[in-house]
Design a protein around this motif. Structure first.
Motif, PDB file in Angstrom:
ATOM      1  N   GLN A  38      -3.197   6.451  -2.443  1.00 33.27           N
ATOM      2  CA  GLN A  38      -3.087   5.085  -1.926  1.00 33.27           C
ATOM      3  C   GLN A  38      -3.945   4.172  -2.781  1.00 33.27           C
ATOM      4  O   GLN A  38      -5.172   4.308  -2.803  1.00 33.27           O
ATOM      5  N   GLY A  41      -4.457  -2.125  -1.544  1.00 37.07           N
ATOM      6  CA  GLY A  41      -3.422  -3.067  -1.161  1.00 37.07           C
ATOM      7  C   GLY A  41      -2.009  -2.521  -1.158  1.00 37.07           C
ATOM      8  O   GLY A  41      -1.051  -3.281  -0.984  1.00 37.07           O
ATOM      9  N   LYS A  42      -1.869  -1.208  -1.338  1.00 33.63           N
ATOM     10  CA  LYS A  42      -0.532  -0.605  -1.383  1.00 33.63           C
ATOM     11  C   LYS A  42      -0.378   0.470  -0.326  1.00 33.63           C
ATOM     12  O   LYS A  42      -1.352   0.955   0.248  1.00 33.63           O
ATOM     13  N   GLU A  43       0.878   0.848  -0.089  1.00 37.43           N
ATOM     14  CA  GLU A  43       1.169   1.920   0.835  1.00 37.43           C
ATOM     15  C   GLU A  43       0.802   3.271   0.215  1.00 37.43           C
ATOM     16  O   GLU A  43       0.811   3.433  -1.008  1.00 37.43           O
ATOM     17  N   ARG A  44       0.512   4.230   1.078  1.00 38.13           N
ATOM     18  CA  ARG A  44       0.280   5.579   0.599  1.00 38.13           C
ATOM     19  C   ARG A  44       1.585   6.132   0.049  1.00 38.13           C
ATOM     20  O   ARG A  44       2.644   5.963   0.677  1.00 38.13           O
ATOM     21  N   GLU A  45       1.532   6.821  -1.106  1.00 33.51           N
ATOM     22  CA  GLU A  45       2.732   7.383  -1.696  1.00 33.51           C
ATOM     23  C   GLU A  45       2.519   8.849  -2.057  1.00 33.51           C
ATOM     24  O   GLU A  45       1.421   9.273  -2.407  1.00 33.51           O
ATOM     25  N   GLU A  88      -3.065   2.333 -13.631  1.00 31.81           N
ATOM     26  CA  GLU A  88      -2.239   2.319 -12.423  1.00 31.81           C
ATOM     27  C   GLU A  88      -2.314   3.607 -11.612  1.00 31.81           C
ATOM     28  O   GLU A  88      -1.755   3.684 -10.517  1.00 31.81           O
ATOM     29  N   ALA A  91      -6.565   5.164  -7.450  1.00 29.19           N
ATOM     30  CA  ALA A  91      -6.209   5.260  -6.031  1.00 29.19           C
ATOM     31  C   ALA A  91      -7.136   6.270  -5.356  1.00 29.19           C
ATOM     32  O   ALA A  91      -7.864   7.010  -6.032  1.00 29.19           O
TER      33      ALA A  91
END
Length: 116
Positions: A38, A41-45, A88, A91
């Motif tokens: 994660q 500011g983003k969803e867990r992937e 990128e 996380a």
């Protein structure tokens, strides 16, 4: 159920890290294992998964060829080798266990920061 995750940290772009997740409290060798992440500011992937024997692995397209998931059932441990890291990839990385009945367990996460 307990997970001990380790291996996160700060690394420069192009560098490598190896995450480890040692599990206890359930029959590790019977569970599918995976890594999720994660970013701020983003969803867990979902990032990568491995079957109970280690014979089948799958990856998120953006990490294919750079990340490798593996497991050692004798040590109740799953690993994520991360090479050619990119900013990128920054996380919190979470260890995940699941069985076919829908039982899910999550680790607390380890932070990976890729920055120069």
């Amino acid at each position: 159920v307990q997970f001990v995750e380790s291996g996160g940290g700060l690394v420069q772009p192009g560098g490598s890290l190896r995450l480890s997740c040692q599990a206890s409290g359930f029959t590790f060798s019977s569970y599918l294992m995976g890594w999720y992440r994660q970013a701020p500011g983003k969803e867990r992937e979902w990032v990568a998964g491995i079957d109970s024997t280690g014979g089948t692995t799958k990856y998120l397209d953006s990490v294919k060829g750079r990340f490798t998931i593996s497991r050692d059932n004798a040590k109740n441990t799953v690993y994520l080798q991360m090479n050619s890291l990119k900013p990128e990839d920054t996380a919190v990385y979470y260890c995940h266990a699941a069985d076919w009945s829908g039982v899910n367990y999550w680790g607390k996460g380890t932070l990976v920061t890729v920055s120069s």
